[in-house]
Scaffold this active site. Sequence first.
Site, PDB file in Angstrom:
ATOM      1  N   LYS A   1       0.792  -1.460  -0.067  1.00 13.21           N
ATOM      2  CA  LYS A   1      -0.324   0.197   0.129  1.00 13.21           C
ATOM      3  C   LYS A   1       0.763   1.251  -0.011  1.00 13.21           C
ATOM      4  CE  LYS A   1       1.119   1.133   4.521  1.00 13.21           C
ATOM      5  NZ  LYS A   1       1.749   2.349   4.822  1.00 13.21           N
TER       6      LYS A   1
ATOM      7  N   ASP B   1      -1.664  -2.244   9.618  1.00 14.88           N
ATOM      8  CA  ASP B   1      -2.005  -2.212   8.427  1.00 14.88           C
ATOM      9  C   ASP B   1      -2.264  -3.446   7.804  1.00 14.88           C
ATOM     10  OD1 ASP B   1      -1.001   0.541   8.532  1.00 14.88           O
ATOM     11  OD2 ASP B   1       0.959  -0.126   7.976  1.00 14.88           O
TER      12      ASP B   1
END
Length: 340
Positions: free
Chosen positions: A19, A149
């Site tokens: 990401k 995350d």
Amino acid sequence: MSHLAAAPEPSVTVRAPGKINLSLRVGPLRQDGYHPLVTIFQAVSLVEEVTATEVPAGAGISIRVGGLHAAEVPTDRGNLAWRAAELVAARAGIEPDVALTIAKGVPVAGGMAGGSADAAATLVACDALWGTGLDRGELDELAAELGSDVAFALLGFTAVGTGRGQLLTPAMVRGEFAWAFAVQGHGLSTGAVYRRFDELSGTAPTGPVPTGPAPTGPVPSGPALTGPVPSGPVLTDPVPADDTELMQALRAGNPEDVGALLHNALQEPALTLAPHLRATMEVAREAGALGVTVSGSGPTVAALGRSRRHALAIAAAWTASGTADEVLTAVGPVAGARIV
Ligand code: C5P
């Protein structure tokens, strides 16, 4: 009648994305040792692949790693994938016996959540291999236990994250975004970048900072960061402290505006720890990038191109300038952890 070849061991392969943070706003350190975040994640087509293979009972967990920077990745309990396998086994009430093979495509310790992607992929792979049948909510709960995350690596695409980043709301996005990444040989520690953030913003706690393991279970989100984030002289925030405009630009599929609105509160802390990245960022700007940002806690620098071809040109400019140890290109948004 006997067969000469043994049947292949059952195995499941899962792909999960790295990401970038299109926006990352950070509030003051909480009692639990974490900072409240408001962030917009985008999953990109740099992916990790984890294969979970059945092993005989009692064999325990093993990890083999190949691909990008594989030598730097722990193959013991220090690997988040190991803990992910343990968590699924505990839920299933079975012993964690599994061989994990990780093929890395996300830079290690680069601020792109490659380790979190491994953990997310392992949750899904072990669940499928062992027939645990965990539902979405249970997977999200285990993800939040593993790291900030991991839940986003399960979900993918583009999403707003709050709390530690694990409370997610999908965001509407039109079109494709073309990214170039400047990867550095030496990673930055996420914890060290947050500590520098505390120092620079004048919010460093005076007492001992509580450490210890990540809190288990869903973490209540901190106060909503609607007002300006406390910032010292270095962290003066040039954009309004909300992402309405960026969300609109994403919905409209307008890469010029998205590029101009990229924002990362950890950028200045990361740049003071790795000042050479300023030159890396400048090269991308000169190559016409629509926006340039440190990715998460760094040191990977992400640049948004007008097209895939332009992203390749930015990557070529980095290579020619010698300001990146390695360059990559990718597109976003892409799906979260999926069985392949
Ligand atoms: O969640 P993760 O293990 O990736 O975080 C690594 C470290 O980064 C934490 O131990 C904490 O010091 C810091 N961190 C933080 N606030 C967050 C996320 C991480 O302070 N929201």
